[in-house]
Design an enzyme around this catalytic site. Sequence first.
Site, PDB file in Angstrom:
ATOM      1  N   LEU A  21       0.329   3.274  -0.840  1.00 27.41           N
ATOM      2  CA  LEU A  21      -1.127   2.871  -0.940  1.00 27.41           C
ATOM      3  C   LEU A  21      -1.876   2.830   0.142  1.00 27.41           C
ATOM      4  CD1 LEU A  21      -4.044   4.189  -2.600  1.00 27.41           C
ATOM      5  CD2 LEU A  21      -4.278   1.542  -3.306  1.00 27.41           C
TER       6      LEU A  21
ATOM      7  N   HIS B 164      -2.880 -10.429  -0.212  1.00 27.23           N
ATOM      8  CA  HIS B 164      -3.654 -10.611   1.268  1.00 27.23           C
ATOM      9  C   HIS B 164      -5.301 -10.579   0.773  1.00 27.23           C
ATOM     10  CE1 HIS B 164      -4.428  -9.688   5.488  1.00 27.23           C
ATOM     11  NE2 HIS B 164      -3.816 -10.372   6.212  1.00 27.23           N
TER      12      HIS B 164
END
Length: 345
Positions: A125, A229
């Site tokens: 993605l 993250h």
Amino acid sequence: MMIIRYIHPQDVNDLYTLAEKAGFGLTSLQPNMEKLAARIQRACDTVAGKLDKVDQVYLFVLEDTELKKVVGVCGIEVALGLKEPWYNFHVGTQVHASEPLNVYKSLPTLYLSNNHTNCSELCTLFLDPDYRLNKNGKFLSKVRFLFLSAFRQYFEETIVAEMRGYSDENGHSPFWNAVGHKFFNIEFTKADYLSGVGQKVFIAELMPRHPLYVDMLPDDARAVIGMVHPNTMPAYNLLIGEGLRYKGYIDIFDGGATLQADIENLRAMKESQIFTVHIESAENINFQDEPFIIANDRYENYRAILVYNQPKKNTLELSTEQAEQLHIQDGDQIRLLTVNIQGKQ
């Protein structure tokens, strides 16, 4: 107009541009023209029915039709680990106890695991930063769930998604420094690249086979186990909203969370709906504030768009332009899924 469709071989240059913008961290999208072209061909052969399950992958692109430019990509791997092992760490527990000494310790451990073998995977993605507006990100990610609901028979029982783990602004991963780096004298970004070009198994085979005691790792490495993250947090929250959950599996390189769900429990499986299309003049269509993803459910030529048209019972009015983008006619059926979950934006 923004449209999502299958990837085509002629998209390779745009895909390479996206790979350059993605940087490190997205191992399945590396700026390597040969690898990208091969993956595109694998996706095309999957739709054409030329591949066995072990090699199948679906890749979708978000296209700006005015510029004829691919600005985003997403994918679904059909079955993991059937050709080469699929590795992750499972965060488990090991108990050390001695009744005579009145000692009882429950210790978190990391076990090298292949438990996601034969699962399907949400993957690859990425959206061009210039297009991260107007619900494009949600559109690109969530169209995969609409596709899964339409073509459930092509996928496995469980769907997983590896999330990018924590690394600092210089690309340093505390988890890699504490674990992987001890067995490979290379930097995290190099290991990340090797993983992305197909050498993940080679690296994984040299990782420790015995359980690692989490308490023996440095504080900064322990702190990032199961974390994602900061740039990945929106994607993480989106997947949680669609029904995936963290079940204690992490990436062997950066310690990022792996999410999973039974496909039957996904929101799209329960909430996507079928509507009959009525083509109407654009000026006669009623619009609403909340968007929908609609798709033509045509396996050989899958296409989806984002609309704000107001449904009427079992009918959805579309403009001529919208119908043309979906390659459908008056009276055809489309599949619809709300973009926003009720109570969330």
